[in-house]
Design an enzyme around this catalytic site. Sequence first.
Site, short mmCIF file in Angstrom:
data_model
loop_
_atom_site.label_atom_id
_atom_site.label_comp_id
_atom_site.label_asym_id
_atom_site.label_seq_id
_atom_site.Cartn_x
_atom_site.Cartn_y
_atom_site.Cartn_z
N ASP A 20 59.84 84.56 36.01
CA ASP A 20 58.70 84.14 35.21
C ASP A 20 59.13 83.91 33.76
O ASP A 20 60.03 84.57 33.25
CB ASP A 20 57.62 85.23 35.25
CG ASP A 20 56.31 84.75 34.66
OD1 ASP A 20 56.04 83.54 34.70
OD2 ASP A 20 55.56 85.60 34.13
N GLY A 21 58.43 82.96 33.10
CA GLY A 21 58.59 82.80 31.66
C GLY A 21 59.39 81.60 31.20
O GLY A 21 59.70 81.50 30.01
N TRP A 25 59.29 80.65 27.26
CA TRP A 25 60.56 80.72 26.54
C TRP A 25 60.81 79.42 25.77
O TRP A 25 61.22 79.44 24.61
CB TRP A 25 61.69 80.98 27.52
CG TRP A 25 63.06 81.01 26.91
CD1 TRP A 25 63.71 82.07 26.35
CD2 TRP A 25 63.97 79.90 26.82
NE1 TRP A 25 64.96 81.70 25.91
CE2 TRP A 25 65.14 80.37 26.19
CE3 TRP A 25 63.90 78.55 27.21
CZ2 TRP A 25 66.23 79.55 25.93
CZ3 TRP A 25 64.99 77.73 26.96
CH2 TRP A 25 66.14 78.23 26.34
N ARG A 33 58.38 72.37 28.08
CA ARG A 33 58.39 73.29 29.21
C ARG A 33 59.44 72.88 30.24
O ARG A 33 60.07 73.74 30.86
CB ARG A 33 57.00 73.34 29.86
CG ARG A 33 55.95 74.01 28.98
CD ARG A 33 54.58 74.02 29.67
NE ARG A 33 54.58 74.75 30.91
CZ ARG A 33 54.41 76.07 31.02
NH1 ARG A 33 54.24 76.80 29.92
NH2 ARG A 33 54.41 76.66 32.19
N HIS A 37 62.41 75.06 32.21
CA HIS A 37 62.70 75.11 33.65
C HIS A 37 64.16 74.77 33.92
O HIS A 37 64.78 75.35 34.82
CB HIS A 37 61.78 74.13 34.40
CG HIS A 37 60.33 74.53 34.36
ND1 HIS A 37 59.90 75.79 34.70
CD2 HIS A 37 59.21 73.82 34.01
CE1 HIS A 37 58.58 75.85 34.57
NE2 HIS A 37 58.15 74.67 34.16
N GLU A 67 50.07 78.94 44.31
CA GLU A 67 49.17 78.78 43.17
C GLU A 67 49.72 77.81 42.12
O GLU A 67 48.96 77.22 41.34
CB GLU A 67 48.89 80.14 42.52
CG GLU A 67 48.06 81.09 43.36
CD GLU A 67 48.84 81.73 44.51
OE1 GLU A 67 48.20 82.15 45.50
OE2 GLU A 67 50.09 81.78 44.43
N LEU A 131 76.54 86.36 50.88
CA LEU A 131 75.23 86.56 50.26
C LEU A 131 74.22 85.72 51.00
O LEU A 131 74.50 84.59 51.39
CB LEU A 131 75.25 86.14 48.78
CG LEU A 131 73.91 86.19 48.04
CD1 LEU A 131 73.48 87.64 47.80
CD2 LEU A 131 73.98 85.45 46.70
#
Length: 244
Positions: A20-21, A25, A33, A37, A67, A131
């Site tokens: 998140d953020g 940031w 924005r 990302h 959402e 992994l």
Amino acid sequence: MSMKEGGAAAGPGHVAIIMDGNGRWAEERGMSRSAGHQKGAERVREIVKVAPDLGIRVLTLFAFSTENWRRPGYEVSVLMSLFRRYIVREVDALDQDEVEVRFLGDRSRLPRDLRRLMTVMEERTRGHTKLRLQIALSYGARAEIVHAVRHLAAEVEAGRRSAESIDEAAISAALYTGGVPDPDLVIRTSGEFRISNFLLWQAAYSEFAFVDECWPEFDVPALERVLASYGTRERRFGGLRASG
């Protein structure tokens, strides 16, 4: 999950992160924005690279929620393009690093070309064991549980199982994460104190860490600090505190 002497938890084998953020940031720095990302995608590369060396065997990243479809169309479009670029740029490196990638979520709402790229990445990396990287994309935990219940109900209706055979193990197996251990540790960045419809079933006994750093700031030292804190915790899974 193994336990250290004295009851402290060993390092988490499965870490899940609510990333998140990114937008916040970027806005705090006078950037778009979309730039946030992009920076967040670079952070994903860094964290995935070091995860095996930190003892992490499964890493689940919450990339885009059900959402999030409510966000402005331009931002959604930017994110879809970013996911495409991530797959194209990272698939070779992840394959070489023996990382198995799986996507969790409702693919029907995603662009067709993105779904195709996701399938290619999953097939290219299938069977790797260094992994397991699970990327939750168009994911919501409530929708996941509904999907699992409908699947089990259809099996009962078709006569392939009885209603009495549906237990916690059956539901766990029917989730998107079926066959993967539940997360030992769930981390949320950006200073928010909620889990936002993420792994509601699987995180029933997970430890949680809420950190102030926004995702683009959550570097390897920040992750190491969270893992060190986790190592001091005592996990009892409903039992009593260890004596002595």
